[in-house]
Scaffold this active site. Structure first.
Site, mmCIF file in Angstrom:
data_model
loop_
_atom_site.group_PDB
_atom_site.id
_atom_site.type_symbol
_atom_site.label_atom_id
_atom_site.label_comp_id
_atom_site.label_asym_id
_atom_site.label_seq_id
_atom_site.Cartn_x
_atom_site.Cartn_y
_atom_site.Cartn_z
ATOM 1 N N HIS A 1 114.820 58.350 29.668
ATOM 2 C CA HIS A 1 114.073 57.622 28.583
ATOM 3 C C HIS A 1 112.587 57.355 28.479
ATOM 4 O O HIS A 1 111.961 56.531 28.027
ATOM 5 C CB HIS A 1 114.794 56.219 28.539
ATOM 6 C CG HIS A 1 116.215 56.096 28.644
ATOM 7 N ND1 HIS A 1 117.029 55.947 27.554
ATOM 8 C CD2 HIS A 1 116.869 56.057 29.688
ATOM 9 C CE1 HIS A 1 118.142 55.922 27.858
ATOM 10 N NE2 HIS A 1 118.188 55.716 29.142
ATOM 11 N N LYS B 1 86.892 67.084 24.466
ATOM 12 C CA LYS B 1 88.162 67.555 24.263
ATOM 13 C C LYS B 1 88.772 68.721 24.694
ATOM 14 O O LYS B 1 88.120 69.735 24.879
ATOM 15 C CB LYS B 1 88.799 67.403 22.609
ATOM 16 C CG LYS B 1 88.664 66.121 22.090
ATOM 17 C CD LYS B 1 89.596 65.185 22.441
ATOM 18 C CE LYS B 1 90.949 65.615 22.264
ATOM 19 N NZ LYS B 1 91.840 64.966 21.365
#
Ligand code: ARG
Length: 460
Positions: free
Chosen positions: A157, A284
């Site tokens: 999960h 980035k």
């Protein structure tokens, strides 16, 4: 305007717009090498059946060989006027050798030619695919070996669950891909059957030796029903299904790499050469390579669906709809091959940030199952042990402590059976020692599987 082969039956010329609408040579020219190969073998069969003289056969052979050379060198001009690859080559042959060229089509139909070419083409593609898959699997094994011993948190999960060796986690992909290789092998049994001799759909009216033709072309067997031979595209759908499965697994791996490279995780770094920057944000570094693999899955799965819908409700035998099968196959193969290669490069270049991973191992009570198992060894039924452990986790969380940081008195508040030996249980080492089961993440189990895999891959 050129004459169509069927012009005898027609009173007006083809509409220009329709001519363009119906052509396929803009994409099926990819099949040209196979069209030549199959035509050469077919011509020989016609000769052996007494339909072509030696002289005629040699002339056709010479012409086809010349065309083959022109195609290879890029000199051959495919023209939409001649609709598809089959008629383009026939026309070129006519231009080279004259009327004899038209004898090649004796007893033969484009309906069988197109499936013959497609099967031959896919046979080569399968070979290439298998090679690519194998190098990808090798890249996984190498990475698993390089970082053997590094522990990462395992997830269910996407929540911390239990510790796991990085090697074990990544080798899960090896196992998935291994089955795709097997699937391809099995698929090849159904792919390598020769339709030649089926003609339009009822079978060839001349006595050609189908077995001999099949053998010369590298097929393993023959189609046993000529209607089936020209109508079925199961062999295309099945391949696309396998490609989709491959892509699905690649997309899961791509997703993991993307998540692992986030600032939040920081588990891995991917080489600059496979990342891109931003046109505005100077800091980035984006994992576009993995994102594109994830994105291309949509296209491959879409191609599969396109084919499924193409076949639905299609009556036997050949219908022109079937021409539309080629673009999705070509596209899916291109995207899958590129994606496998891209992922292999990413796996090869991937670096684990061990320092960043370590603090994560302290979070999320990865060893809680060990505490429950410990209670079981003291005679407490597992469901109860699970409950008690759950309570201890809540308590520890409130105190801001890990399980092993709790004092014995604190443990004892929840269960009297807990003794000092609990601390030996609450170590990562102990966790791995207890997972030396076949297929488990124990150090030795993983090592053994890695050794096996290295030998196995040579055999595959
Ligand atoms: N270009 C066609 C295809 O790809 C070849 C077969 C055409 N046959 C026909 N009867 N029109 O399916």
């Amino acid at each position: 305007m050129s004459k169509k082969p069927w012009s005898g039956r027609f009173q007006e010329n083809i509409d220009k717009f329709f001519e363009d609408f119906s052509e396929s040579v803009s994409f099926d020219h990819k099949l040209a090498p196979y069209e030549i190969k199959a035509s050469l073998v077919y011509a020989e069969a016609l000769k052996e059946a007494g339909i072509l003289t030696d002289k005629e056969f040699n002339l056709i052979k010479k012409g086809l060989k010349e065309i083959e050379k022109e195609i290879k060198s890029g000199k051959f001009i495919f023209s939409k006027e001649y609709e598809d690859v089959h008629m383009n080559i026939e026309k070129a042959l006519y231009e080279k050798i004259g009327e004899t060229a038209y004898k090649l089509h004796t007893g033969r139909s484009r309906n069988e030619q197109v499936v013959t070419d497609l099967r031959l083409y896919l046979m080569d593609e399968c070979k290439e695919l298998k090679k690519l898959i194998k190098s990808f699997m090798k890249a996984i094994i190498s990475k698993a070996e390089e970082y053997y011993g590094v522990v990462i948190p395992g997830f269910t999960h996407l929540q911390h669950a239990q510790p796991v060796l990085f090697s074990h986690w990544i080798m899960a992909y090896y196992e998935m891909i291994r089955f795709h290789l097997e699937r391809l092998r099995d698929y090849e049994k159904r792919l390598k059957i020769s339709p030649l001799g089926s003609s339009a759909f009822a079978g060839c009216g001349f006595n050609i030796d189908r077995k001999k033709i099949a053998k010369k072309l590298g097929f393993k067997d023959l189609t046993k029903n000529s209607v089936f031979a020209v109508s079925s595209r199961d062999f295309v759908i099945e391949l696309l299904f396998i490609l989709t499965l491959i892509m699905l697994d690649l997309s899961r791996l791509a997703e993991e790499l993307i998540i692992w490279m986030t600032q939040e995780f920081g588990f891995i770094d991917l080489p600059d050469r496979f990342c891109t920057g931003s046109s505005i944000m100077p800091q980035k570094k984006n994992p576009d390579s993995a994102e594109l693999v994830r994105g291309k899955v949509a296209s491959v799965a879409g191609n599969l669906f396109q084919l499924i819908l193409l076949i639905k409700n299609l009556p036997l035998s050949y219908n022109r709809d079937l021409q539309e099968d080629k673009p999705p196959v070509f596209e899916a193969l291109e995207n899958t091959k590129k994606s496998i290669k891209m992922m292999a490069l990413l796996i090869e270049g991937l670096k684990l940030n061990k320092k960043n991973i370590e603090p994560h191992l302290k979070k999320g009570y990865l060893l809680a199952t060990e505490l429950a198992d410990y209670l079981v060894t003291k005679g407490i039924p597992f469901r109860k042990a699970h409950h008690i452990t759950g309570e201890i986790v809540v308590y520890a969380e409130k105190k801001g402590k890990t399980l092993e940081e709790l004092k014995l008195e604190e443990f004892k508040k929840f269960s009297e059976v807990i003794e000092k030996d609990i601390y030996q249980w609450l170590t990562i080492e102990n966790f791995f020692k207890r997972r030396e089961i076949l297929g488990g993440t124990g150090y030795n189990s993983v090592k053994k599987r890695l050794e096996e895999a290295k030998k196995e891959i040579e055999r595959l």
